[in-house]
Design a protein around this motif. Structure first.
Motif, short mmCIF file in Angstrom:
data_model
loop_
_atom_site.label_atom_id
_atom_site.label_comp_id
_atom_site.label_asym_id
_atom_site.label_seq_id
_atom_site.Cartn_x
_atom_site.Cartn_y
_atom_site.Cartn_z
N HIS A 27 18.23 -29.39 4.72
CA HIS A 27 17.89 -28.98 6.09
C HIS A 27 16.80 -27.90 6.12
O HIS A 27 16.06 -27.80 7.09
CB HIS A 27 19.15 -28.43 6.79
CG HIS A 27 19.98 -29.50 7.42
ND1 HIS A 27 19.55 -30.25 8.48
CD2 HIS A 27 21.23 -29.95 7.12
CE1 HIS A 27 20.49 -31.11 8.83
NE2 HIS A 27 21.53 -30.96 8.01
N ASP A 28 16.70 -27.08 5.05
CA ASP A 28 15.75 -25.98 5.09
C ASP A 28 14.35 -26.37 4.61
O ASP A 28 13.52 -25.51 4.32
CB ASP A 28 16.27 -24.82 4.25
CG ASP A 28 16.57 -25.23 2.82
OD1 ASP A 28 16.35 -26.41 2.49
OD2 ASP A 28 17.01 -24.38 2.02
N THR A 29 14.08 -27.69 4.51
CA THR A 29 12.74 -28.16 4.13
C THR A 29 11.73 -27.80 5.21
O THR A 29 12.01 -27.89 6.40
CB THR A 29 12.75 -29.68 3.91
OG1 THR A 29 13.77 -30.01 2.97
CG2 THR A 29 11.41 -30.16 3.37
N GLN A 30 10.51 -27.41 4.78
CA GLN A 30 9.48 -27.03 5.72
C GLN A 30 9.07 -28.22 6.59
O GLN A 30 9.09 -29.37 6.17
CB GLN A 30 8.24 -26.51 4.97
CG GLN A 30 8.49 -25.25 4.17
CD GLN A 30 8.83 -24.07 5.09
OE1 GLN A 30 8.27 -23.93 6.17
NE2 GLN A 30 9.77 -23.23 4.64
N GLU A 31 8.66 -27.92 7.84
CA GLU A 31 8.33 -28.98 8.80
C GLU A 31 7.17 -29.84 8.33
O GLU A 31 7.19 -31.07 8.49
CB GLU A 31 7.99 -28.35 10.16
CG GLU A 31 7.62 -29.39 11.22
CD GLU A 31 7.18 -28.75 12.51
OE1 GLU A 31 6.63 -29.50 13.35
OE2 GLU A 31 7.36 -27.54 12.68
N TYR A 71 19.48 -36.49 11.90
CA TYR A 71 20.13 -35.35 11.26
C TYR A 71 21.53 -35.74 10.81
O TYR A 71 22.34 -36.24 11.59
CB TYR A 71 20.22 -34.17 12.23
CG TYR A 71 18.87 -33.71 12.73
CD1 TYR A 71 18.13 -32.79 12.01
CD2 TYR A 71 18.35 -34.21 13.92
CE1 TYR A 71 16.88 -32.36 12.46
CE2 TYR A 71 17.12 -33.79 14.38
CZ TYR A 71 16.38 -32.88 13.64
OH TYR A 71 15.16 -32.46 14.10
N SER A 82 24.62 -32.65 6.36
CA SER A 82 24.03 -31.74 5.36
C SER A 82 22.66 -32.21 4.91
O SER A 82 22.21 -31.83 3.84
CB SER A 82 24.96 -31.62 4.15
OG SER A 82 25.20 -32.90 3.60
#
Length: 354
Positions: free
Chosen positions: A254-258, A289, A292
């Protein structure tokens, strides 16, 4: 006078007999010679069937026809004329049946030779179909003769019908498998060497018999399925598949850059559209989404029905995707769960206790 008949009538009958026989013999010889010559030409190969009809014209038929033509010239009694008419019926029906029998035999033999190397089981069924056709032909010929001779065939047909029903009920399973084998031979949903899936069974077709079809499974064992049961199920023939549609999914954290999330579809397009892969890219999308993960869905086509080829391509895509994601610092999602603990409640309890 000859046996009570005028000499003139006897001479006329003899003349008609020899003349008719000579005409028939000459006509058969000339037609056979011309048809044999023309049938060797590529544009006239269809004349093989008329040639077989001419060759099936028997000498006995020509003699009988000439004799009956001669007898028609005599002044016969009503009873004798009736017997002559009956003889005409028997001779003509028998000769027509011989012609049709010859056509069926030649057609079955030619079809057998065409199928013998490519599909031996279908070739065997074609010979069986030819045998069944000849049996039906001669049965009809006998019924036509009996009907024209004045016999009441209604009772005979009813008896045969009842007997046929009794036999069919007794051997309905066997007959069902036999008719199913003929259907397989004519419709060709699969041939020997095809990889098929039937219900929960899969394997390569090894043999198609009169009652059963035999598959060699991936595990090596032989699977025997009755033809009737086989045709009751949906059959998937993978040998005739021109291309294979492949759909797979994967997820990243989820914390991957846009910008990295946005760039992945183009990265997948570049990997799949690589010239070294025999594949056609269809689409790649950021699907949604998950609990996780950020989910992606990818669809492409393998331009080869071979399963091993598909697995090689999928492995190449997986390895290239893994290499590119690691190079970009993008990690695959792992099942995670974050728990938030309320720290204020214990402190409040401690303050009240003081």
């Amino acid at each position: 006078m000859f046996n009570g008949l005028p000499s003139y009538d006897v001479m006329l009958a003899a003349t008609v007999f020899f003349g008719t026989l000579a005409i028939l013999l000459i006509a058969r010889m000339v037609l056979a010679r011309q048809l044999r010559r023309l049938s060797t030409l590529s544009h006239f190969d269809f004349l093989a069937y008329p040639l077989q009809i001419v060759m099936a014209t028997r000498l006995g038929f020509m003699i009988a026809a000439a004799l009956l033509a001669g007898l028609d010239q005599l002044a016969l009694s009503p009873r004798q004329e009736r017997f002559v008419n009956y003889a005409w019926i028997v001779v003509l029906v028998a000769q027509v049946a011989l012609w049709a029998n010859r056509v069926i035999t030649v057609a079955a033999e030619r079809a057998f030779e065409r199928q013998r190397l490519a599909n031996p089981s279908a070739a065997t069924h074609l010979m069986l179909a030819g045998l069944v056709g000849r049996i039906i032909l001669w049965s009809l010929a006998v019924l036509v003769v009996l009907d024209n001779l004045g016999f009441n065939i209604t009772t005979l047909m009813a008896s045969l019908g009842i007997g046929g029903i009794a036999v069919a009920l007794a051997v309905q399973n066997i007959l069902g498998d036999i008719f199913s084998s003929v259907s397989i031979a004519l419709d060709k949903p699969f041939v020997i060497g095809d990889f098929i899936v039937v219900d929960s069974y899969m394997g390569t077709v090894e043999y198609v018999g009169m009652k059963t079809t035999r598959l060699r499974s991936l595990g090596g064992e032989q699977i025997v399925i009755s033809n009737n049961e086989l045709l009751k199920n949906r059959i998937r023939n993978y040998k005739r598949m021109q291309e294979r549609r492949v759909q797979f999914e994967f997820g990243i954290a989820h914390d991957t850059q846009e910008d990295q999330v946005r760039a992945l579809p183009q990265l997948l397009r570049a990997i799949i559209a690589s010239p070294e892969l025999n594949a056609r890219f269809d689409r790649a999308h950021f699907k949604g989404y998950g609990e996780s993960a950020l989910l992606y869905e990818v669809v492409y086509y393998v331009l080869d029905p071979d399963y091993n080829k598909y697995m090689d391509i999928q492995q190449h895509i997986n390895l290239e995707l893994l290499r590119e994601l690691r190079a970009r610092g993008v990690v695959f999602a792992r099942p995670t769960r974050v728990l938030y603990l309320n720290q204020s409640a214990p402190r409040a309890q401690a303050a009240m206790g003081e």
